[in-house]
Design an enzyme around this catalytic site. Structure first.
Site, PDB file in Angstrom:
ATOM      1  N   ASP A  37     -10.344  -4.353  13.608  1.00  0.00           N
ATOM      2  CA  ASP A  37     -10.643  -3.606  12.504  1.00  0.00           C
ATOM      3  C   ASP A  37     -11.957  -2.503  12.606  1.00  0.00           C
ATOM      4  O   ASP A  37     -12.693  -3.005  13.470  1.00  0.00           O
ATOM      5  CB  ASP A  37     -10.921  -4.392  11.084  1.00  0.00           C
ATOM      6  CG  ASP A  37     -10.472  -3.698   9.886  1.00  0.00           C
ATOM      7  OD1 ASP A  37      -9.651  -4.207   9.147  1.00  0.00           O
ATOM      8  OD2 ASP A  37     -11.296  -2.718   9.566  1.00  0.00           O
ATOM      9  N   VAL A  64      -8.595   2.475  15.518  1.00  0.00           N
ATOM     10  CA  VAL A  64      -6.994   2.485  16.092  1.00  0.00           C
ATOM     11  C   VAL A  64      -6.789   4.093  16.632  1.00  0.00           C
ATOM     12  O   VAL A  64      -5.960   4.300  17.303  1.00  0.00           O
ATOM     13  CB  VAL A  64      -6.083   2.142  14.979  1.00  0.00           C
ATOM     14  CG1 VAL A  64      -6.138   0.607  15.022  1.00  0.00           C
ATOM     15  CG2 VAL A  64      -6.122   2.744  14.025  1.00  0.00           C
ATOM     16  N   ASN A  90      -1.007  -2.401  11.818  1.00  0.00           N
ATOM     17  CA  ASN A  90      -1.013  -2.128  10.158  1.00  0.00           C
ATOM     18  C   ASN A  90      -2.167  -1.530   9.693  1.00  0.00           C
ATOM     19  O   ASN A  90      -2.006  -1.096   8.601  1.00  0.00           O
ATOM     20  CB  ASN A  90      -1.176  -3.556   9.594  1.00  0.00           C
ATOM     21  CG  ASN A  90      -1.607  -3.781   8.254  1.00  0.00           C
ATOM     22  OD1 ASN A  90      -0.749  -3.422   7.246  1.00  0.00           O
ATOM     23  ND2 ASN A  90      -2.933  -4.282   8.210  1.00  0.00           N
ATOM     24  N   TYR A 155      -0.004  11.433   4.140  1.00  0.00           N
ATOM     25  CA  TYR A 155       0.531   9.722   4.138  1.00  0.00           C
ATOM     26  C   TYR A 155       1.887   9.649   4.208  1.00  0.00           C
ATOM     27  O   TYR A 155       2.508   9.049   5.226  1.00  0.00           O
ATOM     28  CB  TYR A 155      -0.138   9.362   2.921  1.00  0.00           C
ATOM     29  CG  TYR A 155       0.069   7.747   2.714  1.00  0.00           C
ATOM     30  CD1 TYR A 155      -0.836   6.755   3.342  1.00  0.00           C
ATOM     31  CD2 TYR A 155       1.167   7.245   2.060  1.00  0.00           C
ATOM     32  CE1 TYR A 155      -0.672   5.420   3.229  1.00  0.00           C
ATOM     33  CE2 TYR A 155       1.247   5.653   2.052  1.00  0.00           C
ATOM     34  CZ  TYR A 155       0.418   4.768   2.778  1.00  0.00           C
ATOM     35  OH  TYR A 155       0.572   3.650   2.387  1.00  0.00           O
ATOM     36  N   LYS A 159       4.036   8.135   7.265  1.00  0.00           N
ATOM     37  CA  LYS A 159       4.815   6.884   6.962  1.00  0.00           C
ATOM     38  C   LYS A 159       6.315   6.903   7.376  1.00  0.00           C
ATOM     39  O   LYS A 159       6.934   6.252   8.074  1.00  0.00           O
ATOM     40  CB  LYS A 159       4.615   6.110   5.516  1.00  0.00           C
ATOM     41  CG  LYS A 159       2.991   5.792   5.312  1.00  0.00           C
ATOM     42  CD  LYS A 159       2.637   4.613   6.271  1.00  0.00           C
ATOM     43  CE  LYS A 159       1.123   4.185   5.784  1.00  0.00           C
ATOM     44  NZ  LYS A 159       0.754   3.144   6.740  1.00  0.00           N
ATOM     45  N   THR A 190      -4.058  -4.066  -3.420  1.00  0.00           N
ATOM     46  CA  THR A 190      -5.289  -4.151  -2.307  1.00  0.00           C
ATOM     47  C   THR A 190      -6.395  -3.158  -2.572  1.00  0.00           C
ATOM     48  O   THR A 190      -6.193  -2.158  -3.362  1.00  0.00           O
ATOM     49  CB  THR A 190      -4.767  -4.090  -1.032  1.00  0.00           C
ATOM     50  OG1 THR A 190      -4.434  -2.408  -0.652  1.00  0.00           O
ATOM     51  CG2 THR A 190      -3.345  -4.773  -0.594  1.00  0.00           C
TER      52      THR A 190
HETATM   53  N1  NAD Z   1      -1.633  -1.389  -0.870  1.00  0.00           N
HETATM   54  C1  NAD Z   1      -0.427  -0.683  -0.701  1.00  0.00           C
HETATM   55  O1  NAD Z   1       0.114  -0.391  -2.019  1.00  0.00           O
HETATM   56  C2  NAD Z   1       0.438  -0.162   0.245  1.00  0.00           C
HETATM   57  C3  NAD Z   1       1.723   0.294   0.140  1.00  0.00           C
HETATM   58  C4  NAD Z   1       2.293   0.800   1.382  1.00  0.00           C
HETATM   59  C5  NAD Z   1       1.803   0.631   2.593  1.00  0.00           C
HETATM   60  N2  NAD Z   1       0.483   0.182   2.802  1.00  0.00           N
HETATM   61  C6  NAD Z   1      -0.020   0.094   4.121  1.00  0.00           C
HETATM   62  O2  NAD Z   1      -0.572  -1.241   4.592  1.00  0.00           O
HETATM   63  C7  NAD Z   1      -1.464  -0.988   5.404  1.00  0.00           C
HETATM   64  C8  NAD Z   1      -2.584  -2.049   5.074  1.00  0.00           C
HETATM   65  O3  NAD Z   1      -3.208  -1.714   4.003  1.00  0.00           O
HETATM   66  P1  NAD Z   1      -3.811  -2.546   2.640  1.00  0.00           P
HETATM   67  O4  NAD Z   1      -3.116  -2.282   1.416  1.00  0.00           O
HETATM   68  O5  NAD Z   1      -4.092  -3.799   3.072  1.00  0.00           O
HETATM   69  O6  NAD Z   1      -5.398  -1.620   2.728  1.00  0.00           O
HETATM   70  P2  NAD Z   1      -6.623  -2.332   3.076  1.00  0.00           P
HETATM   71  O7  NAD Z   1      -7.570  -1.002   2.605  1.00  0.00           O
HETATM   72  O8  NAD Z   1      -7.003  -3.412   2.278  1.00  0.00           O
HETATM   73  O9  NAD Z   1      -6.722  -2.649   4.355  1.00  0.00           O
HETATM   74  C9  NAD Z   1      -6.669  -1.473   5.506  1.00  0.00           C
HETATM   75  C10 NAD Z   1      -7.604  -2.062   6.903  1.00  0.00           C
HETATM   76  O10 NAD Z   1      -7.398  -0.975   7.615  1.00  0.00           O
HETATM   77  C11 NAD Z   1      -8.933  -1.097   8.216  1.00  0.00           C
HETATM   78  N3  NAD Z   1      -8.910   0.536   8.848  1.00  0.00           N
HETATM   79  C12 NAD Z   1      -8.719   1.685   8.167  1.00  0.00           C
HETATM   80  N4  NAD Z   1      -9.139   2.605   8.941  1.00  0.00           N
HETATM   81  C13 NAD Z   1      -8.769   2.256  10.382  1.00  0.00           C
HETATM   82  C14 NAD Z   1      -9.080   2.565  11.472  1.00  0.00           C
HETATM   83  N5  NAD Z   1      -9.130   3.815  11.825  1.00  0.00           N
HETATM   84  N6  NAD Z   1      -8.933   1.588  12.620  1.00  0.00           N
HETATM   85  C15 NAD Z   1      -9.164   0.361  12.427  1.00  0.00           C
HETATM   86  N7  NAD Z   1      -9.100  -0.139  11.186  1.00  0.00           N
HETATM   87  C16 NAD Z   1      -8.867   0.542  10.321  1.00  0.00           C
HETATM   88  C17 NAD Z   1      -9.736  -0.830   6.903  1.00  0.00           C
HETATM   89  O11 NAD Z   1     -10.958  -1.247   7.564  1.00  0.00           O
HETATM   90  C18 NAD Z   1      -8.909  -2.019   6.022  1.00  0.00           C
HETATM   91  O12 NAD Z   1      -9.692  -3.148   6.656  1.00  0.00           O
HETATM   92  C19 NAD Z   1      -1.857   0.369   5.503  1.00  0.00           C
HETATM   93  O13 NAD Z   1      -1.215   0.784   6.592  1.00  0.00           O
HETATM   94  C20 NAD Z   1      -1.317   0.933   4.286  1.00  0.00           C
HETATM   95  O14 NAD Z   1      -0.899   2.185   4.486  1.00  0.00           O
HETATM   96  C21 NAD Z   1      -0.239  -0.362   1.611  1.00  0.00           C
END
Ligand code: NAD
Length: 245
Positions: A37, A64, A90, A155, A159, A190
């Site tokens: 992360d 990433v 992720n 986004y 996706k 989240t």
């Molecule tokens: N929460 C939702 O409603 C939802 C819905 C659909 C998809 N998602 C996807 O789920 C995944 C996780 O999201 P989440 O909801 O747990 O959010 P979150 O913000 O809690 O977690 C995302 C994590 O990714 C890390 N991150 C961001 N940019 C980064 C980078 N360049 N390199 C390394 N780490 C990085 C952040 O520091 C964070 O810890 C994401 O891909 C998000 O698009 C989330």
């Protein structure tokens, strides 16, 4: 015996939300965990939580979008644990802005994490899997990889890209003992979801609530374990009924 007993799992975005919940569940199922992360403080905290509960875990600060960082991540993981068996690809960021107001820089920033980053991690994972004789990858897409959404253009484009990248890679490596699937969450409680948007998103979801990160983690575990042994190239939607409307 746990569903991931003896496996080594890399979880990007593992410091928070869905990644953290999945890392904790993978650990309960017997995996050794590598948290990757950008957020060093939270990443270290998750590593310590895992170590305190008896799991061998490592945190590697990783952006990433950086080829060097991603290569270093897999080098560190293999150095510590020998090999990597499971990759939960992720990490991601969101954006909420009318498309006609988006700057190109904002577009690039989102696509660079949400699509380029997924490719860079996938490429490095594949290089390792090919050396060790196979592996399993789960890419985080979104229900917005399947349906349109307003004010989220980079986004949604990313996706949708992850859904089809997953299909392409799955087909390409299916005969090399490598399975690759995508998880497509709906609205999950989240930090990625701004507080002021939560009520509206609950109302838009047929079950009338946001999902919890551990409800996604259970589906990710299914895709990461032998329970899904005949699945590759799929995108599993877990969205409280949103895309069924
Ligand atoms: N929460 C939702 O409603 C939802 C819905 C659909 C998809 N998602 C996807 O789920 C995944 C996780 O999201 P989440 O909801 O747990 O959010 P979150 O913000 O809690 O977690 C995302 C994590 O990714 C890390 N991150 C961001 N940019 C980064 C980078 N360049 N390199 C390394 N780490 C990085 C952040 O520091 C964070 O810890 C994401 O891909 C998000 O698009 C989330």
């Amino acid at each position: 015996m746990g569903k991931l007993e003896g496996k080594v799992a890399v979880v990007t975005g593992g410091a928070s939300g869905i990644g953290k919940a999945s890392a904790l569940l993978f650990a309960q199922e017997g995996a050794k965990i590598v948290i990757a992360d950008l957020n060093e403080e939270k990443g270290q905290e998750v590593m310590e939580e895992l170590n305190n509960s008896g799991t061998e875990a490592l945190f590697v600060k990783t952006n990433v979008t950086s080829e060097d960082d991603v290569q270093n991540l897999f080098k560190e993981a293999a150095g510590q644990f020998g090999q990597v068996d499971v990759v939960f690809n992720n990490a991601g960021i969101g954006v909420n802005k009318p498309s006609d107001e988006l700057t190109f820089e904002e577009w690039r920033r989102t696509v660079s994490v949400d699509l380029d980053g997924v490719f860079l991690v996938a490429r490095e994972a594949l290089r390792g899997f090919l050396k060790t004789g196979g592996g399993v990858m789960v890419n985080t897409a979104s229900m917005y990889g399947h349906v349109g959404v307003a004010q989220n253009a980079p986004y949604a484009a990313s996706k949708g890209g992850v859904v089809n990248l997953t299909r392409g890679l799955a087909v390409e490596y299916a005969d090399r003992n490598i399975r690759i699937n995508a998880i497509c969450p709906g609205f999950i409680d989240t930090p990625i979801i701004p507080e002021e948007m939560k009520d509206g998103l609950k109302a838009a979801t047929p079950v009338g609530r946001l999902g919890q990160a551990d409800e996604i983690a259970k589906a990710v575990l299914f895709l990461a374990s032998d329970d899904s042994s005949f699945m590759t190239g799929s995108s599993l939607i877990v969205d409280g009924g949103y895309t069924a409307q």
